[in-house]
Structures are given as C-alpha cells and as structure tokens.
Write a protein that holds these residues in place. Structure first.
Motif, PDB file in Angstrom:
ATOM      1  N   ILE A 129       5.236   4.129   1.633  1.00  0.00           N
ATOM      2  CA  ILE A 129       4.926   2.812   1.087  1.00  0.00           C
ATOM      3  C   ILE A 129       5.247   1.733   2.121  1.00  0.00           C
ATOM      4  O   ILE A 129       6.181   1.890   2.913  1.00  0.00           O
ATOM      5  CB  ILE A 129       5.690   2.555  -0.232  1.00  0.00           C
ATOM      6  N   VAL A 130       4.439   0.680   2.107  1.00  0.00           N
ATOM      7  CA  VAL A 130       4.671  -0.479   2.963  1.00  0.00           C
ATOM      8  C   VAL A 130       4.323  -1.731   2.166  1.00  0.00           C
ATOM      9  O   VAL A 130       3.378  -1.733   1.388  1.00  0.00           O
ATOM     10  CB  VAL A 130       3.846  -0.419   4.275  1.00  0.00           C
ATOM     11  N   ALA A 131       5.103  -2.780   2.374  1.00  0.00           N
ATOM     12  CA  ALA A 131       4.826  -4.093   1.777  1.00  0.00           C
ATOM     13  C   ALA A 131       4.745  -5.109   2.904  1.00  0.00           C
ATOM     14  O   ALA A 131       5.469  -5.016   3.900  1.00  0.00           O
ATOM     15  CB  ALA A 131       5.924  -4.486   0.793  1.00  0.00           C
ATOM     16  N   VAL A 132       3.842  -6.086   2.742  1.00  0.00           N
ATOM     17  CA  VAL A 132       3.646  -7.103   3.771  1.00  0.00           C
ATOM     18  C   VAL A 132       3.492  -8.493   3.148  1.00  0.00           C
ATOM     19  O   VAL A 132       3.038  -8.635   2.026  1.00  0.00           O
ATOM     20  CB  VAL A 132       2.399  -6.812   4.641  1.00  0.00           C
ATOM     21  N   ALA A 141       0.866  -1.176   0.000  1.00  0.00           N
ATOM     22  CA  ALA A 141       0.000   0.000   0.000  1.00  0.00           C
ATOM     23  C   ALA A 141       0.900   1.222   0.000  1.00  0.00           C
ATOM     24  O   ALA A 141       1.928   1.246   0.683  1.00  0.00           O
ATOM     25  CB  ALA A 141      -0.922   0.006   1.206  1.00  0.00           C
ATOM     26  N   LEU A 142       0.520   2.210  -0.782  1.00  0.00           N
ATOM     27  CA  LEU A 142       1.282   3.457  -0.833  1.00  0.00           C
ATOM     28  C   LEU A 142       0.316   4.617  -0.748  1.00  0.00           C
ATOM     29  O   LEU A 142      -0.873   4.476  -1.033  1.00  0.00           O
ATOM     30  CB  LEU A 142       2.134   3.529  -2.104  1.00  0.00           C
ATOM     31  N   VAL A 143       0.830   5.745  -0.340  1.00  0.00           N
ATOM     32  CA  VAL A 143       0.036   6.970  -0.317  1.00  0.00           C
ATOM     33  C   VAL A 143       0.784   8.011  -1.143  1.00  0.00           C
ATOM     34  O   VAL A 143       2.017   8.060  -1.144  1.00  0.00           O
ATOM     35  CB  VAL A 143      -0.256   7.455   1.121  1.00  0.00           C
ATOM     36  N   PRO A 152      11.292  -3.240   0.375  1.00  0.00           N
ATOM     37  CA  PRO A 152      11.212  -3.363  -1.082  1.00  0.00           C
ATOM     38  C   PRO A 152      12.488  -4.000  -1.640  1.00  0.00           C
ATOM     39  O   PRO A 152      13.591  -3.737  -1.150  1.00  0.00           O
ATOM     40  CB  PRO A 152      11.098  -1.922  -1.570  1.00  0.00           C
ATOM     41  N   CYS A 153      12.331  -4.823  -2.664  1.00  0.00           N
ATOM     42  CA  CYS A 153      13.490  -5.425  -3.321  1.00  0.00           C
ATOM     43  C   CYS A 153      14.250  -4.353  -4.107  1.00  0.00           C
ATOM     44  O   CYS A 153      13.796  -3.208  -4.227  1.00  0.00           O
ATOM     45  CB  CYS A 153      13.047  -6.563  -4.246  1.00  0.00           C
ATOM     46  N   GLY A 154      15.373  -4.723  -4.647  1.00  0.00           N
ATOM     47  CA  GLY A 154      16.189  -3.776  -5.403  1.00  0.00           C
ATOM     48  C   GLY A 154      15.472  -3.181  -6.595  1.00  0.00           C
ATOM     49  O   GLY A 154      15.579  -1.978  -6.867  1.00  0.00           O
ATOM     50  N   PHE A 176       5.545 -10.036 -11.032  1.00  0.00           N
ATOM     51  CA  PHE A 176       6.007  -8.738 -10.554  1.00  0.00           C
ATOM     52  C   PHE A 176       5.644  -8.547  -9.094  1.00  0.00           C
ATOM     53  O   PHE A 176       4.781  -9.225  -8.551  1.00  0.00           O
ATOM     54  CB  PHE A 176       5.473  -7.594 -11.418  1.00  0.00           C
ATOM     55  N   CYS A 177       6.322  -7.605  -8.483  1.00  0.00           N
ATOM     56  CA  CYS A 177       6.181  -7.331  -7.056  1.00  0.00           C
ATOM     57  C   CYS A 177       4.928  -6.513  -6.752  1.00  0.00           C
ATOM     58  O   CYS A 177       4.430  -5.766  -7.594  1.00  0.00           O
ATOM     59  CB  CYS A 177       7.393  -6.558  -6.554  1.00  0.00           C
ATOM     60  N   ALA A 178       4.475  -6.631  -5.520  1.00  0.00           N
ATOM     61  CA  ALA A 178       3.302  -5.887  -5.060  1.00  0.00           C
ATOM     62  C   ALA A 178       3.532  -4.378  -5.137  1.00  0.00           C
ATOM     63  O   ALA A 178       2.625  -3.625  -5.513  1.00  0.00           O
ATOM     64  CB  ALA A 178       2.969  -6.299  -3.630  1.00  0.00           C
ATOM     65  N   GLU A 179       4.736  -3.936  -4.783  1.00  0.00           N
ATOM     66  CA  GLU A 179       5.024  -2.500  -4.809  1.00  0.00           C
ATOM     67  C   GLU A 179       4.890  -1.941  -6.225  1.00  0.00           C
ATOM     68  O   GLU A 179       4.291  -0.883  -6.430  1.00  0.00           O
ATOM     69  CB  GLU A 179       6.444  -2.208  -4.293  1.00  0.00           C
TER      70      GLU A 179
END
Length: 128
Positions: A77-80, A34-36, A88-90, A56-59
C-alpha cells in the motif's frame, strides 16, 4: 499473476490524487492511496474531508473498495498527497492490521526504494 511494482502502484496513487470541492461541506481527493492484493488486483481510494469531521482516509477508502470487490489480503500500500508519499495514520494502520496480514508492505520512499512492513509500524500489536 503479474507482480505490481512500487513505481506502478505509486503512479496509480498519484493519478488518483485530484483535490476538489464536492460541496460547501465536502472536500475530496487531497490524499490518494493505492494498494495491491494477493491476487494482484489494484484498488485506489481518496480522502474525503467533511465539515462535520466524519470524513475518512484514502487508505480506508481503498480498503473498502477491496472488501466490496470480495478480496481481503493486502500485500502493498502507498498513500500520497500530490507526489509526496505519506505514512498511514494510526486508524489506517489499525484497520490494515485487523485485516490479518502483518507483512503488508508500506512504501516510505521511491528513490532510493524504502518500504516497511506493517508489523514494524505496530510492533507490539495485540492479537485477538
């Protein structure tokens, strides 16, 4: 404009994390993000894993939704994975950085609250 706090953003990511088989070759939702934005809009996304490794990644999924909606400035931003917070990955760090805001805050943990700025995760980033 209402400021979205970390607890709310984290809760949105956790709510989006719903792992499931989409087909014999695609698994989605094991990670959610989730990001704002600077406008206060929240976007979410989930990871998509494929047998051919073109997932692909969630971010990046959340970032794509943000761009599709016409916004471009991420502030947090947060990933769970489940309830676990992930960094976040590279590739996601690189994409975030190329969007132009080195001060994006990334949630590291909720209790006690710890976040880092993207520029701390990519300290010697090249500038085009």
């Amino acid at each position: 404009m209402e400021t979205i706090n970390w607890q709310t953003l984290y809760a949105r990511a956790v709510a989006s994390c719903q792992p499931r088989d989409v087909s014999n070759s695609v698994y989605a939702g094991s990670v959610a993000a989730a990001l704002v934005t600077s406008r206060g809009t929240v976007f979410t996304g989930v990871s998509v894993d494929t047998a051919c490794s073109l997932g692909f990644c969630a971010e990046r999924n959340a970032l794509g939704s943000m761009l599709t909606a016409g916004e471009q400035t991420v502030t947090r931003i947060v990933a769970v994975r489940g309830r676990e917070i992930l960094m976040p990955c590279g590739a996601c760090r690189e994409f975030l950085r190329q969007l132009g805001n080195p001060d994006v805050e990334v949630l590291v943990q909720l209790a006690p609250l710890v976040s880092v700025k993207l520029k701390e995760l990519l300290p010697r980033y090249w500038q085009a």
